[in-house]
Design an enzyme around this catalytic site. Structure first.
Site, mmCIF file in Angstrom:
data_model
loop_
_atom_site.group_PDB
_atom_site.id
_atom_site.type_symbol
_atom_site.label_atom_id
_atom_site.label_comp_id
_atom_site.label_asym_id
_atom_site.label_seq_id
_atom_site.Cartn_x
_atom_site.Cartn_y
_atom_site.Cartn_z
ATOM 1 N N LYS A 112 0.800 -1.220 0.000
ATOM 2 C CA LYS A 112 0.000 0.000 0.000
ATOM 3 C C LYS A 112 0.838 1.278 0.000
ATOM 4 C CE LYS A 112 -4.109 -2.045 2.127
ATOM 5 N NZ LYS A 112 -5.124 -1.927 3.207
ATOM 6 N N ASP A 169 -10.367 2.098 1.756
ATOM 7 C CA ASP A 169 -10.531 1.572 3.112
ATOM 8 C C ASP A 169 -11.207 2.601 4.015
ATOM 9 O OD1 ASP A 169 -9.351 -0.936 2.692
ATOM 10 O OD2 ASP A 169 -7.338 -0.147 3.036
#
Length: 279
Positions: A72, A109
């Protein structure tokens, strides 16, 4: 431009390890609901060292990528642009390839967590607690910046982690107080508790669940329920699971990659529950 049903387009989830990922199940379910018969979604075992070469091997048929750990942050130097949401936590879990060949990073997210809360009618709380201080905790803080009007208390195991959480709070404009993990049972009295720790970490807290618990957001989905979530539910508290988070962040990913909306979360949740029951 919204995707045509017969377009031959590809997407995938990358990470290491990746064999456990439910993303292919959820995205394929979404394609089925949207009638995108030409779309495929796979998983690839890719670590940080292999990520640049993977990107270089992608052709024009690729629409997007989902990224999990440890990619990420590693992906950011490979991108042309990242969203403000992704920049706020220095984490990209979604890459969209535009028609003009640009690589755009985003983070679903954070809005996915907010959407999971709102699905349960939780629009605002006056305080919250976070169990843990890893990468997921920073995303949780960013989500709480949108729903929590007061202080967030983070329960951590070290002074270094405590300092990191306070720094994230300053960056995200969230008032953060840190407390020692030894006092984590106190967290369970908060209006909203977000558990961001690995499997088994919160099991010892289950006996400390109060008689009238409020809301627990446990980011795990396997094994499920966790001991804490099971005791919480038994006591009558509201429980939001990691599958809820996974579903809502996937909904947003599909919308970004395909240009199609709305994507029905219930269809993705049903597919995820079925896949988990078969493991």
């Amino acid at each position: 431009m919204p995707a045509r049903a017969t377009d031959a387009r590809r997407a995938a989830v990358l990470g290491s390890p990746i064999g456990h990922s439910l993303s292919p199940v959820l995205h394929r379910a979404a394609y089925g609901e949207l009638g995108l018969t030409g779309w495929s979604y796979d998983r690839f075992e890719v670590d940080e060292a292999g990520l640049p070469a993977f990107f270089e091997g992608l052709g024009p048929e690729w629409a997007g990528l989902s990224l999990t750990m440890p990619l990420k942050r590693a992906v950011i130097p490979l991108l042309d642009e990242i969203s403000e949401t992704a920049a706020s936590v220095e984490a990209v879990n979604t890459v969209v390839f535009t028609e003009d060949g640009r690589r755009v990073g985003d983070n679903t997210d954070i809005p996915g967590m907010v959407a999971a809360l709102r699905e349960r009618g939780i629009e605002q709380v006056d305080s919250a607690a976070i169990l843990g201080a890893g990468a997921t905790a920073s995303s949780a803080l960013a989500a709480l910046a949108r729903v929590c009007t007061g202080e967030v208390t983070a329960y951590v195991r070290s002074a270094a982690r405590a300092a990191e959480m306070r720094q994230w709070g300053e960056r995200l404009d969230v008032g953060v107080r840190t407390a020692d993990w030894a006092d984590a049972a106190e967290a369970l009295r908060a209006p909203l508790v977000v558990a961001t720790t690995p499997a088994g970490t919160t099991d010892a807290l289950a006996p400390a669940v109060p008689e009238r618990p409020a809301v627990l957001f446990d980011v795990l989905y396997e094994p499920w329920p966790t001991a804490l979530a099971a005791r919480w539910s038994l006591a009558g508290g509201a429980v939001i699971s990691g599958l809820d988070l996974l579903v809502h962040q996937a909904v947003l990913q599909v919308e970004l990659m395909t240009g199609r909306s709305p994507v029905p979360p219930d269809a993705l949740r049903a597919a995820g529950e079925k896949a988990l029951s078969e493991r």
